[in-house]
Write a protein that holds these residues in place. Structure first.
Motif, PDB file in Angstrom:
ATOM      1  N   PRO A 270       0.799  -1.238   0.000  1.00  0.00           N
ATOM      2  CA  PRO A 270       0.000   0.000   0.000  1.00  0.00           C
ATOM      3  C   PRO A 270       0.824   1.276   0.000  1.00  0.00           C
ATOM      4  CG  PRO A 270      -0.944  -1.593   1.514  1.00  0.00           C
ATOM      5  CD  PRO A 270       0.350  -2.182   1.043  1.00  0.00           C
ATOM      6  N   GLY A 271       1.977   1.282   0.671  1.00  0.00           N
ATOM      7  CA  GLY A 271       2.756   2.504   0.768  1.00  0.00           C
ATOM      8  C   GLY A 271       3.386   2.956  -0.527  1.00  0.00           C
ATOM      9  N   HIS A 272       3.478   2.063  -1.522  1.00  0.00           N
ATOM     10  CA  HIS A 272       4.133   2.416  -2.786  1.00  0.00           C
ATOM     11  C   HIS A 272       3.154   2.564  -3.940  1.00  0.00           C
ATOM     12  CE1 HIS A 272       7.424   0.644  -0.394  1.00  0.00           C
ATOM     13  NE2 HIS A 272       8.221   1.415  -1.108  1.00  0.00           N
ATOM     14  N   ARG A 273       1.905   2.305  -3.705  1.00  0.00           N
ATOM     15  CA  ARG A 273       0.953   2.256  -4.812  1.00  0.00           C
ATOM     16  C   ARG A 273       0.780   3.597  -5.513  1.00  0.00           C
ATOM     17  NH1 ARG A 273      -3.716  -1.250  -1.837  1.00  0.00           N
ATOM     18  NH2 ARG A 273      -2.753  -3.301  -2.093  1.00  0.00           N
ATOM     19  N   PHE A 274       0.698   4.656  -4.754  1.00  0.00           N
ATOM     20  CA  PHE A 274       0.412   5.950  -5.365  1.00  0.00           C
ATOM     21  C   PHE A 274       1.535   6.373  -6.303  1.00  0.00           C
ATOM     22  CE2 PHE A 274       0.440  10.626  -5.371  1.00  0.00           C
ATOM     23  CZ  PHE A 274      -0.806  10.841  -5.924  1.00  0.00           C
ATOM     24  N   MET A 275       2.764   6.256  -5.868  1.00  0.00           N
ATOM     25  CA  MET A 275       3.868   6.687  -6.714  1.00  0.00           C
ATOM     26  C   MET A 275       4.017   5.772  -7.929  1.00  0.00           C
ATOM     27  SD  MET A 275       4.714   9.436  -5.451  1.00  0.00           S
ATOM     28  CE  MET A 275       5.939   9.735  -6.722  1.00  0.00           C
ATOM     29  N   ILE A 276       3.766   4.469  -7.748  1.00  0.00           N
ATOM     30  CA  ILE A 276       3.823   3.556  -8.886  1.00  0.00           C
ATOM     31  C   ILE A 276       2.769   3.941  -9.919  1.00  0.00           C
ATOM     32  CG2 ILE A 276       3.450   1.166  -9.599  1.00  0.00           C
ATOM     33  CD1 ILE A 276       6.084   1.536  -8.205  1.00  0.00           C
ATOM     34  N   THR A 277       1.587   4.305  -9.441  1.00  0.00           N
ATOM     35  CA  THR A 277       0.514   4.723 -10.344  1.00  0.00           C
ATOM     36  C   THR A 277       0.837   6.050 -11.019  1.00  0.00           C
ATOM     37  OG1 THR A 277      -1.090   3.592  -8.929  1.00  0.00           O
ATOM     38  CG2 THR A 277      -1.959   5.203 -10.489  1.00  0.00           C
ATOM     39  N   MET A 278       1.436   6.972 -10.288  1.00  0.00           N
ATOM     40  CA  MET A 278       1.767   8.275 -10.864  1.00  0.00           C
ATOM     41  C   MET A 278       2.852   8.156 -11.927  1.00  0.00           C
ATOM     42  SD  MET A 278      -0.370  10.289  -9.645  1.00  0.00           S
ATOM     43  CE  MET A 278       0.295  11.664 -10.561  1.00  0.00           C
ATOM     44  N   VAL A 279       3.792   7.242 -11.740  1.00  0.00           N
ATOM     45  CA  VAL A 279       4.815   7.044 -12.778  1.00  0.00           C
ATOM     46  C   VAL A 279       4.156   6.610 -14.080  1.00  0.00           C
ATOM     47  CG1 VAL A 279       6.781   5.618 -13.455  1.00  0.00           C
ATOM     48  CG2 VAL A 279       6.686   6.562 -11.154  1.00  0.00           C
ATOM     49  N   ALA A 280       3.174   5.690 -13.985  1.00  0.00           N
ATOM     50  CA  ALA A 280       2.448   5.278 -15.189  1.00  0.00           C
ATOM     51  C   ALA A 280       1.709   6.461 -15.821  1.00  0.00           C
ATOM     52  CB  ALA A 280       1.465   4.163 -14.837  1.00  0.00           C
ATOM     53  N   SER A 281       1.159   7.346 -14.995  1.00  0.00           N
ATOM     54  CA  SER A 281       0.466   8.525 -15.526  1.00  0.00           C
ATOM     55  C   SER A 281       1.431   9.453 -16.252  1.00  0.00           C
ATOM     56  CB  SER A 281      -0.228   9.287 -14.387  1.00  0.00           C
ATOM     57  OG  SER A 281      -1.204   8.492 -13.753  1.00  0.00           O
ATOM     58  N   PHE A 282       2.625   9.624 -15.703  1.00  0.00           N
ATOM     59  CA  PHE A 282       3.620  10.483 -16.362  1.00  0.00           C
ATOM     60  C   PHE A 282       4.059   9.887 -17.702  1.00  0.00           C
ATOM     61  CE2 PHE A 282       4.614  12.011 -11.899  1.00  0.00           C
ATOM     62  CZ  PHE A 282       4.061  13.249 -12.102  1.00  0.00           C
ATOM     63  N   ILE A 283       4.200   8.563 -17.763  1.00  0.00           N
ATOM     64  CA  ILE A 283       4.582   7.933 -19.027  1.00  0.00           C
ATOM     65  C   ILE A 283       3.472   8.093 -20.056  1.00  0.00           C
ATOM     66  CG2 ILE A 283       5.166   5.734 -20.122  1.00  0.00           C
ATOM     67  CD1 ILE A 283       6.478   4.898 -17.497  1.00  0.00           C
ATOM     68  N   GLU A 284       2.216   7.974 -19.607  1.00  0.00           N
ATOM     69  CA  GLU A 284       1.094   8.173 -20.517  1.00  0.00           C
ATOM     70  C   GLU A 284       1.072   9.607 -21.038  1.00  0.00           C
ATOM     71  OE1 GLU A 284      -3.697   8.207 -19.998  1.00  0.00           O
ATOM     72  OE2 GLU A 284      -2.651   6.399 -19.288  1.00  0.00           O
ATOM     73  N   MET A 285       1.382  10.572 -20.175  1.00  0.00           N
ATOM     74  CA  MET A 285       1.430  11.967 -20.624  1.00  0.00           C
ATOM     75  C   MET A 285       2.603  12.216 -21.553  1.00  0.00           C
ATOM     76  SD  MET A 285       0.114  14.368 -17.533  1.00  0.00           S
ATOM     77  CE  MET A 285       0.946  13.469 -16.260  1.00  0.00           C
TER      78      MET A 285
END
Length: 527
Positions: A270-285
Motif C-alpha cells: 500500500p505505501g508504494h501504490r500511489f507513486m507507482i501509479t503516478m509514474v504510469a500517468s507520467f509515461i502516458e502523458m
C-alpha cells in the motif's frame, strides 16, 4: 493513508465476502469454533448420530494478511522479479497515451475552402478559407470581389470539391478523407464520441470479467482484439465504419488499461501504490506530448493509426512473461495456483523457501483443497458502507472528468475570442501542460494530506473555480456595461481563462484521485 480493503460487518444487509472470499464474521478467527457437545435425549443418554459435515471453516488468517505475511516473504518491491513486472506495466502506458489522444489528430477540423470551375453556377477560383473553431464548425467567408450567391451558406456548402489545410501535422485526416464539413460536420462529433463510449463500456464490462476469470486473460484478449479492430480502423471505407470500429477499439483499450492498473496496484504494498501509479500517468502523458511529432512523421492518418496500434503486438509476449495476480489468486482462494506462483517467484528472486518464517507455504498446503470462491460485483450492494463510498467516488470521478472538458471548452473559446492564440499546437500543449502540472501537484499534496485530504482540497478548488466563473464573471459583465466602469469584455475574458485553467488543473486531479482511491478501498475480488 493506504487502505487495502474495508471490512464490512453485518447490520446493513448481506455482508460482502472479503478478499479471500470468506465472510467478514470469520476474519481473524482462524478456524471455525469447535462444535459443542452432542445433544442428549430426554433420558439423558447421548444419541449416536452420523457425523455431519462441518460448515465451511474460515481461511487461515495468515493467508488473509497478504500485505503482512505473503508479500514480505516474497520480498515486496525489493524482489527483482516484482520490479520487472512493475516495469512491464509501465511500458505500455506510452502507447496507451498515443491511442487516447489520437482523436486530436485523426479528427481535427481543418481550415477548408471550395474550388470549382465547371461552368455550372458554382464558384470559380478559390474562396477564402473557412477557419475551423474549437467546436468543429466554421463560418463561410465570401472573398472580396465575388458576388454572394443566392441561398448563402447552403449554396457554398454544396461545393463539389473541398480543399483543406490541416493544422495537426498530417497531409490527410479523416475529415478531409470523407469531406466531413458543413452538413456532414456532425459526423466528426459522433466519431470522437464513439471512442469515449467504447472506453466507458469497456471499463464496466472488462472489469467484471477480470474479477471473474483473472487479470491476465482479460489483458491478453484485449490486446488481440485491439490489434484486430485498431488495424481495421486504418482500412475503413467510410466514416460509419470508422466510428463503429473506433468504439470497439476503445472497448479493448479499456480492457488493457484496467488490467494493467489492477495488476500494478496488486503487485505493490500500500505505501508504494500511489507513486507507482503516478509514474504510469507520467509515461502516458509523455505519449500525449510526443503525439504531435509522431503525426508529423506519419503524415497520413492511416499510417498514424497503424503506427499507434502495431506496438501492441509486443504485448502478446505478456502471456508468457507476465503471471496472474497473486493477490487475486489468494483472494479468490485458488491456493493451488497461488502455491505454484509463489514457488515461481521465489525461484525468480533466487530466494529459499527456508526464509518463510511465518509458514505461508505450509498454510497454503493445508488449504489447497479449498474450492475457489469468486464474488459478483452486485454483492457490494449488500454491504453497509462500502457501496456508498464506491458510489461517491465514482460520482466524483465522473464529475471531475466531465467538468474538466467544460473548463477546457470555456478556455479555448475565450482564447479564440481574445486572439491570444489560434494555433493547434499551442492549444494542444496548453491542455497537456495543465494535466502535467496537475499530476506534479498531486504527488506532494497526497504525501502531506493523504488520499482523502488531497481529494478534498482539489474538490474545493474545482468548486471555487466553477462558482467564480459563474458568479464573478456575471458581476464583471454587468459592471462592464457601465460607461464609467473602466472595464471591458476583454477583462471578463481574461478572468474566465484564468478560472478555466484553475478548474482544469484541479478537476483533473479530482478525477485521477477518485479512481485511485476507489481502487484502494475496493476488495480485490471486485476491484
Amino acid at each position: 493513508m493506504a487502505i487495502e480493503r474495508r471490512r464490512e460487518g453485518g447490520g446493513g444487509g448481506r455482508p460482502l465476502p472479503e478478499e479471500n472470499g470468506s465472510v467478514p464474521g470469520a476474519v481473524g478467527g482462524g478456524a471455525a469454533a469447535p462444535p459443542g457437545p452432542p445433544p442428549a435425549n430426554a433420558a439423558g443418554a447421548e444419541i449416536q448420530a452420523l457425523p455431519v459435515p462441518p460448515p465451511a471453516a474460515a481461511c487461515s488468517p495468515l493467508l488473509l494478511d497478504y500485505d503482512g505475511s505473503v508479500l514480505p516473504f516474497l520480498g515486496g518491491l525489493s524482489g527483482r522479479y516484482q520490479r520487472t513486472l512493475v516495469l512491464l506495466t509501465w511500458v505500455p502506458a506510452l502507447v496507451i497515451g498515443f491511442s487516447k489522444f489520437s482523436d486530436s489528430f485523426l479528427l481535427d477540423q481543418p481550415d477548408f475552402w471550395c474550388r470549382e470551375a465547371d461552368g455550372q453556377g458554382n464558384w470559380s477560383g478559390t474562396l477564402a478559407p473557412i477557419h475551423a473553431n474549437h467546436s468543429g464548425n466554421g463560418s463561410i467567408f465570401t472573398p472580396p470581389g465575388l458576388p454572394t450567391p443566392a441561398g448563402g451558406n447552403a449554396s457554398e456548402c454544396g461545393c463539389r470539391e473541398w480543399h483543406y489545410r490541416i493544422r495537426a501535422g498530417l497531409v490527410q485526416n479523416v475529415v478531409s478523407k470523407w469531406d466531413l464539413v458543413c452538413d456532414s460536420a456532425w459526423k466528426v462529433h459522433i466519431a470522437k464520441f464513439s471512442l469515449l463510449v467504447g472506453l466507458i463500456f469497456g471499463h464496466l464490462i472488462t472489469g467484471c470479467i477480470a474479477d471473474w476469470v483473472g487479470r491476465r486473460p482479460v489483458l491478453l484478449f484485449s490486446v488481440i482484439f485491439i490489434l484486430i479492430f485498431g488495424l481495421t480502423v486504418a482500412l475503413s471505407v467510410n466514416v460509419t465504419m470508422f466510428s463503429t470500429l473506433r468504439f470497439f477499439e476503445g472497448f479493448c483499450l479499456a480492457g488493457i488499461v484496467l488490467s494493467l492498473y489492477a495488476l500494478r496496484i496488486e503487485l505493490c504494498p500500500p505505501g508504494h501504490r500511489f507513486m507507482i501509479t503516478m509514474v504510469a500517468s507520467f509515461i502516458e502523458m509523455a505519449g500525449q506530448f510526443l503525439m504531435p511529432g509522431l503525426a508529423a512523421l506519419c503524415r497520413d492518418w492511416q499510417v498514424l493509426q497503424a503506427v499507434i496500434i502495431c506496438p501492441f503486438l509486443l504485448m502478446l509476449f505478456y502471456w508468457v512473461i507476465f503471471p496472474e495476480s497473486l493477490r487475486w489468486l489468494m483472494a479468490t482462494q485458488q491456493f493451488e495456483a497461488s502455491k505454484e506462483l509463489i514457488l515461481q517467484l521465489t525461484h525468480k528472486n533466487r530466494m529459499s523457501t527456508e526464509s518463510d518464517i511465518k509458514g505461508v507455504v505450509p498454510e497454503l498446503e493445508k488449504e489447497i483443497t479449498r474450492r475457489p470462491k469468486k464474488v459478483c460485483i452486485v454483492k457490494v450492494v449488500g454491504t453497509r458502507n462500502l457501496w456508498k463510498n464506491i458510489v461517491v467516488l465514482c460520482v466524483n470521478s465522473l464529475t471531475g472528468y466531465g467538468i474538466h472538458h467544460c473548463f477546457a471548452k470555456s478556455m479555448m473559446g475565450h482564447e479564440a475570442k481574445m486572439a491570444i492564440t489560434h494555433n493547434f499546437y499551442a492549444d494542444y500543449y496548453t491542455m497537456a501542460g495543465i494535466a502535467l502540472a496537475s499530476c506534479l501537484a498531486m504527488c506532494p499534496v497526497v504525501g502531506f494530506l493523504g488520499r482523502r485530504g488531497g481529494l478534498l482540497l482539489f474538490m474545493i478548488l474545482t468548486a471555487l473555480a466553477s462558482l467564480l466563473q459563474l458568479g464573478l464573471l456575471n458581476l464583471i459583465g454587468k459592471y462592464s456595461q457601465l460607461p464609467d466602469s473602466g472595464m471591458s469584455d476583454s477583462v471578463k475574458d481574461k478572468f474566465s481563462v484564468a478560472f478555466s485553467i484553475v478548474g482544469m488543473f484541479s478537476s483533473h486531479a479530482v478525477g485521477s484521485l477518485s479512481v485511485f482511491f476507489c481502487a484502494e478501498i475496493t476488495p480485490t475480488v471486485i476491484r
